[in-house]
Motif scaffolding. Structure first.
Motif, PDB file in Angstrom:
ATOM      1  N   GLN A  73       0.705  -0.853   0.472  1.00 26.86           N
ATOM      2  CA  GLN A  73       0.212  -0.200  -0.236  1.00 26.86           C
ATOM      3  C   GLN A  73       1.058   1.506  -0.369  1.00 26.86           C
ATOM      4  O   GLN A  73       1.675   1.319   0.764  1.00 26.86           O
ATOM      5  CB  GLN A  73      -0.793   0.069   1.015  1.00 26.86           C
ATOM      6  N   PHE A  74       0.540   1.676  -1.296  1.00 23.47           N
ATOM      7  CA  PHE A  74       0.953   3.289  -1.390  1.00 23.47           C
ATOM      8  C   PHE A  74       0.093   4.369  -1.146  1.00 23.47           C
ATOM      9  O   PHE A  74      -0.619   4.572  -1.219  1.00 23.47           O
ATOM     10  CB  PHE A  74       2.067   3.812  -2.474  1.00 23.47           C
ATOM     11  N   THR A  75       1.139   5.715  -0.476  1.00 23.83           N
ATOM     12  CA  THR A  75      -0.185   6.457  -0.233  1.00 23.83           C
ATOM     13  C   THR A  75      -0.019   7.770  -2.128  1.00 23.83           C
ATOM     14  O   THR A  75       1.004   7.973  -2.294  1.00 23.83           O
ATOM     15  CB  THR A  75       1.103   8.074   0.766  1.00 23.83           C
ATOM     16  N   GLY A  76      -1.571   7.796  -2.138  1.00 26.49           N
ATOM     17  CA  GLY A  76      -1.349   8.804  -4.020  1.00 26.49           C
ATOM     18  C   GLY A  76      -0.677  10.264  -3.489  1.00 26.49           C
ATOM     19  O   GLY A  76      -0.962  10.434  -2.645  1.00 26.49           O
ATOM     20  N   PRO A 100       4.941  17.774  -7.830  1.00 27.21           N
ATOM     21  CA  PRO A 100       4.827  16.275  -7.901  1.00 27.21           C
ATOM     22  C   PRO A 100       4.988  15.586  -7.223  1.00 27.21           C
ATOM     23  O   PRO A 100       5.738  16.263  -5.622  1.00 27.21           O
ATOM     24  CB  PRO A 100       7.398  16.541  -8.541  1.00 27.21           C
ATOM     25  N   ALA A 101       5.149  14.408  -7.039  1.00 29.63           N
ATOM     26  CA  ALA A 101       5.227  13.601  -5.754  1.00 29.63           C
ATOM     27  C   ALA A 101       6.080  12.494  -5.453  1.00 29.63           C
ATOM     28  O   ALA A 101       7.488  13.289  -6.615  1.00 29.63           O
ATOM     29  CB  ALA A 101       3.879  12.611  -5.555  1.00 29.63           C
ATOM     30  N   SER A 102       6.879  12.761  -4.014  1.00 28.73           N
ATOM     31  CA  SER A 102       7.813  12.111  -4.030  1.00 28.73           C
ATOM     32  C   SER A 102       7.645  10.572  -3.946  1.00 28.73           C
ATOM     33  O   SER A 102       6.599   9.916  -3.350  1.00 28.73           O
ATOM     34  CB  SER A 102       8.130  13.021  -2.392  1.00 28.73           C
ATOM     35  N   ALA A 103       8.560   9.820  -4.265  1.00 30.79           N
ATOM     36  CA  ALA A 103       8.750   8.638  -4.734  1.00 30.79           C
ATOM     37  C   ALA A 103       8.660   7.790  -3.076  1.00 30.79           C
ATOM     38  O   ALA A 103       8.548   8.373  -2.539  1.00 30.79           O
ATOM     39  CB  ALA A 103      10.074   8.135  -5.134  1.00 30.79           C
ATOM     40  N   ARG A 161      -5.500   7.818  -5.463  1.00 26.51           N
ATOM     41  CA  ARG A 161      -6.272   6.536  -5.508  1.00 26.51           C
ATOM     42  C   ARG A 161      -6.021   5.679  -6.488  1.00 26.51           C
ATOM     43  O   ARG A 161      -6.444   5.688  -7.680  1.00 26.51           O
ATOM     44  CB  ARG A 161      -7.738   6.493  -4.720  1.00 26.51           C
ATOM     45  N   TYR A 162      -5.952   4.351  -6.213  1.00 29.68           N
ATOM     46  CA  TYR A 162      -5.597   3.540  -7.074  1.00 29.68           C
ATOM     47  C   TYR A 162      -6.594   2.242  -6.442  1.00 29.68           C
ATOM     48  O   TYR A 162      -4.826   1.391  -5.883  1.00 29.68           O
ATOM     49  CB  TYR A 162      -5.113   3.149  -8.631  1.00 29.68           C
ATOM     50  N   LEU A 187      -2.794   2.063  -4.197  1.00 34.88           N
ATOM     51  CA  LEU A 187      -2.929   3.561  -3.696  1.00 34.88           C
ATOM     52  C   LEU A 187      -3.773   3.990  -2.793  1.00 34.88           C
ATOM     53  O   LEU A 187      -5.723   3.732  -3.166  1.00 34.88           O
ATOM     54  CB  LEU A 187      -2.615   4.258  -5.011  1.00 34.88           C
ATOM     55  N   VAL A 188      -3.617   4.740  -1.829  1.00 28.24           N
ATOM     56  CA  VAL A 188      -4.284   5.004  -1.009  1.00 28.24           C
ATOM     57  C   VAL A 188      -4.608   6.659  -0.877  1.00 28.24           C
ATOM     58  O   VAL A 188      -3.150   7.307  -0.558  1.00 28.24           O
ATOM     59  CB  VAL A 188      -4.944   4.039   0.128  1.00 28.24           C
TER      60      VAL A 188
END
Length: 230
Positions: A73-76, A100-103, A161-162, A187-188
């Motif tokens: 689980q990752f943060t979207g 841009p999001a961070s990795a 999210r996905y 993705l949450v």
């Protein structure tokens, strides 16, 4: 007199046996014979009865390796709220933050349950590009008997999210093309991720020394990653 005896047969392939081809699985196989020698006694004397029973069975393939998780689980990316209506009066829904999001990095573990067989495992990301940029390291892990290895998954999200099944990491036994397991990528949104705090993920087991073949593969060009994450 009148009693019955049940006989349970157990059979397994030795750990050093080669993996059977997929075409040989679930087909009826003649595995041998069971010889039964029965001694009976009665008032008129003793008797010996001999019988031979054929043993017929089939082979089924179990998992040749184990995974400690089946979902990461990752943060979207964060959503930014727009005004409730556009200048023309039409409703406008929230959209993804353009910044841009961070990795992000998560880890899962592989285990070789065999007591004798060395194995190589191939790890391949299969995540749609619109979901995020994914890389794994290593992409091939060599596991000694009873060995374990950790795999690092780096994701640069592109959606808030996905949770569809087409976003996953494929893990395959190199010596058996049909032995594939998958780990779903979810993705949450940030609020849900904060509540969950990844509490459902098991703790990492201790590492047994393994040989890792370092190589990286991506599902999208790595130049999409920020410089500080490569």
């Amino acid at each position: 007199p009148g009693e019955k005896v049940g006989l349970l047969l157990r059979a397994h392939l030795p750990a050093t046996a080669p993996l059977p081809p997929a075409s040989a699985l679930r087909l009826p196989l003649h595995l041998g014979h069971l010889h039964v020698l029965a001694h009976t006694s009665a008032a008129d004397g003793a008797a010996v009865t001999r019988d031979t029973l054929p043993i017929v069975g089939s082979l089924t393939r179990g998992a040749s390796f184990r995974l400690n998780v089946h979902q990461l689980q990752f943060t979207g990316v964060q959503e930014r709220a727009q005004s409730d209506a556009s200048p023309g009066g039409e409703a406008v829904s929230p959209s993804a933050d353009p910044h841009p999001a961070s990795a992000q990095v998560e880890i899962f573990w592989l285990t070789n349950p065999s007591a004798e067989r060395h194995m190589a495992v191939l790890i391949t990301p299969a995540v749609p590009e619109h979901v995020g940029v994914v890389r794994v390291s290593p992409t091939v892990a060599s596991l000694p008997p009873g060995g374990q290895a950790s795999v690092e998954v780096t994701l640069l999200p592109r959606l808030p999210r996905y949770a569809r099944a087409d976003a996953r990491i494929l893990v395959q036994d190199v010596s058996a093309a049909d032995m594939v397991q998958s780990i779903r990528i979810a993705l949450v949104n940030a609020e849900a991720a904060g509540r969950a705090a990844f509490a459902s993920l098991p703790m990492s087991p201790p590492i047994v020394p393994t040989v890792l073949l370092q190589h990286e593969v991506t599902s999208a060009p790595l130049d999409a990653l920020p410089a500080d994450t490569v």
